[in-house]
Structures are given as structure tokens and as C-alpha cells.
Write an enzyme that holds these catalytic residues in place. Structure first.
Site, PDB file in Angstrom:
ATOM      1  N   HIS A 191       0.878  -1.190   0.000  1.00  0.00           N
ATOM      2  CA  HIS A 191       0.000   0.000   0.000  1.00  0.00           C
ATOM      3  C   HIS A 191       0.913   1.237   0.000  1.00  0.00           C
ATOM      4  CE1 HIS A 191      -3.500   2.378   0.568  1.00  0.00           C
ATOM      5  NE2 HIS A 191      -3.847   2.072   1.803  1.00  0.00           N
ATOM      6  N   HIS A 218      -2.002  -1.945  -9.956  1.00  0.00           N
ATOM      7  CA  HIS A 218      -2.986  -1.390  -9.028  1.00  0.00           C
ATOM      8  C   HIS A 218      -4.225  -2.266  -9.068  1.00  0.00           C
ATOM      9  CE1 HIS A 218      -5.533   1.503  -6.977  1.00  0.00           C
ATOM     10  NE2 HIS A 218      -4.417   2.074  -6.592  1.00  0.00           N
ATOM     11  N   ASP A 231       2.965   5.729  -6.682  1.00  0.00           N
ATOM     12  CA  ASP A 231       4.207   5.612  -5.922  1.00  0.00           C
ATOM     13  C   ASP A 231       5.460   5.542  -6.785  1.00  0.00           C
ATOM     14  OD1 ASP A 231       3.163   5.668  -3.353  1.00  0.00           O
ATOM     15  OD2 ASP A 231       2.510   3.586  -3.528  1.00  0.00           O
TER      16      ASP A 231
END
Ligand code: ACO
Length: 428
Positions: A267, A306, A362
Site C-alpha cells: 500500500h 494497481h 508511488d
């Protein structure tokens, strides 16, 4: 056309009409499907909530296939370009953009709740010199619950509002303290004359100067990154926030749990992992070999893939543009070339294309944070600060939703049938 789903139970031949609302059936409507009267009834089995809506929400909309992200209906691209983090936090929590006057009031209250109780320093001192900033942040957020016992009155709108100011106001201060403790530097108190992100930079990086002056480009870049990270509907940590909140725990304890969920490498911990991965690869020419190892199952390409986005993550696109502005100030990170090469190869490789794996939020955020001077293990903290607005919005929506109760999933029990206890000397 009837808005129902017809189900025939082949075990009994019985037919059921289940209402369909918003392309959804209620799992509880399956319970009437039984073979015998004394049966418990049919359940759906959905590990990791792959196809289960746990709530009705009006906060964030995502269309993963089209790469769309909207907060309260506003496209993320417009908010990133025209808004600022505190305004977006207001929007997420209150449902509308603030009107004239309200933003000042909102920002005023948040700015005047940035100080931490002086005792906070004492338990900060108890952490080991190299304690991970996320561990310090999680524990300190939970500890705030002991300073504000009235926070447990979660049904009182005024009390809730006060805790919201406190949470948004104090998160950057906790993050600043955690970093300064780690570096052995004196804690820096908030500066009310600076913006939300300007003040955060001040609490991280102020040295001996009398007044810290944040670089305007970096301050705005951080604000954009905060907007992009503010909410993401029912992700792992939002689900934890709602779940803990559903037991009517106070918001500090619920948020400590949500932040703990964010800490995991799948995460919010992924941005830290991306940097470690780029450093491990080391040079651009080693990228093909690294990709080969990922495809052989020897690890994941961190910052790729994702659960929801099966096209480009729209946040990654905006971050890439922001990176260019940051590098003009800080100089180009040598890790950027490795990241660009990874992206170039992965986007044309069958393994990643077939599985619809694209860079996520990210992938580039870590490189920007590193260029701005943040240490790698502070990256997830930089995610937790802005996500505070989203967690609060999700928590409050859950509390005000008459259909919600304490979260309590069912299980499919596959363990032993009833058996009798055997004394140790008779066990084989
Ligand atoms: N690198 C290599 N292969 C991958 C990756 C990756 N980053 N992500 C998924 N895959 C592969 C899986 O091995 C699997 O392959 P298989 O079908 O041959 O078994 C397939 O793609 C599907 O993967 P799942 O793990 O089933 O996908 P899921 O939706 O459960 O996972 C997740 C999503 C956790 C984000 C995953 O893509 C991942 O681990 N990515 C790396 C970590 C990361 O960047 N996380 C940040 C997410 S964004 C955020 O939380 C802010």
C-alpha cells in the site's frame, strides 16, 4: 425491463427474484436461499473484497479502466492544477468547495491546532534513535487519544469538527518531530505565517535561520502531491478507518489503525520500496536483467500495478509533470533515468501489458521526495499526512450512514468438526 436478478437454485429448483439497485445486489438478499428451513442461507465468498461494495459513498469516484479519479465530482487534474491541499481537504470532508470566507476560517482553525502537547516530546524521546518514522507516527497519533478524551463523543458534530482540525493540523507536526528525533535535531515548532506545506517543510528542515523560507516551487509541488494523495475511495487503509470507526472508537485510534495499514509495502509503503529497488538496480544497463527477474517471479516491480487502475494511474501522470518542476530546482535525480528506463521497457513488455500493469502513484513520488531532501523512510509519512483528509471523510460518512453497523464479515468455516479434548498422555 425489471430491475431484478432471477436466481434458480439447482439444489431445490426454487426461483428467487433479487432486486438490482445501482448494478448491485444486496448480499443479505441471498440469505433467503436455503435447501432446508434450518439452513443458515447462502452467502457470497469474496476474499480481499474483490467484488464487494462495503458502503455507498459520495466522496471519491474512480474508473480504473479509463484512468479517471474525481473527488466529489471534480477531476483530479483540475484540482491539482487550480486548488490547494487545504481546500481539497475541505471539499472531501464537507462535500463542496468552500465559498468565500470559509477557506480562511478552515485554514485558520487548522493552523491553530498544529501544536502538540509538550508531553509528546517525552514519549518521542523513548523511541530508539533509528526508529522508523511510520512506527513513531502511528503510535503518536494513537497517543493523541489520551490527550483528548472527549474525542470519543463521535456522535457530537462539534466535537467531531474539533478532532478534524486537530488531526489535519497535528499530523505534519508529528511527522516533523519523528524526523527530527531520528536525525538528532531539535524539534521545530509550527510557524503560523506559512502555508500548510510551507510550514511542514519548516518543521522538517529549519536549521539555525531565524525564519525558514520555503522554496515556492517545492512548496507548491508538495501541495500538488498532497492533493493527489488525499483520498482514494475504499482502499486498504480507508477500509481500516471505517472498520475501526464502526466500533465507535475515537478518530485518533481509528486513524492510527488506518496509518498502520498504509505502512505495508503493498500500500503506502510502496514508495519507499520503489527507491530501494531503484538503488538496488543501480544503473540503467541493469534494467533488462531486473525485468527478467521480476518476470521469473523473483520479486515485483514496485510502483507498478494497481487493484483498480488497469490503465494509467492518472496521479502518476501529474506526478511526472511535477517531477520536472522539482528537478529544475534540485537538479535531476540519477535514479530518474533508471525509473524512465524501467517504465519504457515494462510498458512494451508482454508480461506487464497482458496483466495491465502501469506505473502507480508511488512510482515517481519517491524520486521527487528524495530530490526534495526527504529520507527514504519518511516517504510513507508523506503519504499519511495528506491521506488524513480522506480517512476523516470516509470515517465521517460511515458514521452518518444509517445503513452502517459495526463491520463484521462472515467466514466459510473449513476447520475440524466437533471433537473431544484428549489429555496429553493419550495424544498420538
Ligand atoms: N510486478 C510484477 N508483477 C505484478 C505486479 C508488479 N508490481 N503487480 C501485479 N503483478 C502480477 C501478479 O504476479 C499477478 O500475476 P499472475 O496473474 O501471473 O499471478 C498479476 O499481476 C495480478 O496481480 P495481483 O497481485 O493479483 O493484483 P492485485 O490487484 O491483487 O494487486 C497490487 C495490486 C498489490 C498493487 C500489485 O500490483 C503490487 O503488488 N504492486 C507493487 C506494489 C505497489 O506498487 N503498491 C502500491 C499500490 S498504489 C497504493 O497503494 C498507493
Amino acid at each position: 425491463m425489471p430491475e431484478t436478478l432471477s436466481i434458480i437454485d439447482n439444489r431445490t429448483g426454487k426461483k428467487y427474484e433479487i432486486p438490482v439497485v445501482h448494478d448491485t445486489i444486496k448480499a443479505m438478499d441471498l440469505r433467503q436461499i436455503k435447501v432446508a428451513d434450518e439452513d443458515f442461507g447462502l452467502m457470497s465468498y469474496d476474499p480481499a473484497f474483490m467484488n464487494t461494495a462495503s458502503c455507498q459513498s459520495r466522496i471519491t469516484f474512480i474508473d480504473g479502466d479509463k484512468g479517471i479519479l474525481r473527488y466529489r465530482g471534480y477531476p483530479i487534474e483540475q484540482l491539482a492544477e487550480k486548488s490547494n491541499y487545504l481546500e481539497v481537504a475541505y471539499l472531501l470532508i464537507n462535500g463542496e468547495l468552500p465559498t468565500e470566507g470559509a477557506p480562511k476560517d478552515w485554514a485558520y482553525h487548522i493552523t491553530h491546532h498544529t501544536l502538540l502537547h509538550e508531553n509528546t516530546k517525552k514519549f518521542m524521546e523513548g523511541f530508539h534513535h533509528d526508529a522508523h518514522p511510520m512506527g513513531m507516527l502511528i503510535s503518536t497519533v494513537a497517543a493523541l487519544s489520551t490527550f483528548y478524551p472527549e474525542a470519543k463523543n463521535i456522535r457530537n458534530p462539534e466535537t467531531r469538527k474539533l478532532q478534524i482540525y486537530r488531526l489535519i493540523g497535528k499530523m505534519p507536526t508529528i511527522a516533523g518531530y519523528a524526523y527530527r528525533h531520528r536525525m538528532g535535531l531539535p524539534y521545530v515548532y509550527p510557524d503560523n505565517e506559512l502555508s500548510y506545506t510551507g510550514n511542514f517543510l519548516n518543521m522538517m528542515f529549519k536549521m539555525t535561520e531565524l525564519k525558514y523560507k520555503p522554496n515556492a516551487v517545492l512548496e507548491r509541488a508538495l501541495d500538488i502531491l498532497f492533493i493527489l494523495h488525499a483520498d482514494h475511495e475504499q482502499n486498504c487503509s480507508a477500509n481500516v478507518m471505517r472498520s475501526i470507526g464502526s466500533s465507535l472508537a475515537d478518530p485518533f485510534c481509528a486513524m492510527a489503525g488506518a496509518a498502520a495499514a498504509l505502512y505495508g509495502p503493498l500500500h503506502g509503503g510502496a514508495n519507499e520500496e520503489v527507491l530501494s529497488m531503484l538503488r538496488e538496480i543501480g544503473t540503467k544497463d541493469k534494467v533488462p536483467d531486473f525485468i527478467k527477474r521480476v518476470k521469473a517471479g523473483e520479486g515485483r516491480l514496485m510502483g507498478f500495478g494497481h487493484r483498480i487502475y488497469k490503465n494509467y494511474d492518472p496521479r502518476a501522470k501529474i506526478i511526472k509533470e511535477t517531477a520536472d518542476q522539482v528537478f529544475e530546482v534540485t537538479g535531476r535525480s540519477p535514479l530518474l533515468d533508471i525509473a524512465l528506463e524501467l517504465e519504457r521497457i515494462a510498458l512494451q513488455d508482454d508480461y506487464f501489458v497482458k496483466r495491465k500493469l502501469y506505473p502507480n502513484v508511488d512510482f515517481y513520488s519517491g524520486i521527487i521526495y528524495q530530490a526534495m531532501g526527504f529520507p527514504t523512510d519518511a516517504f510513507t509519512v508523506l503519504f499519511a499526512i495528506p491521506r488524513t483528509a480522506g480517512w476523516i471523510a470516509q470515517w465521517q460518512e460511515m458514521l452518518l450512514d444509517a445503513e452502517q453497523k459495526i463491520a463484521r464479515p462472515r467466514q466459510v468455516y473449513l476447520g475440524a468438526e466437533k471433537r473431544n479434548y484428549v489429555p496429553i498422555e493419550k495424544r498420538v
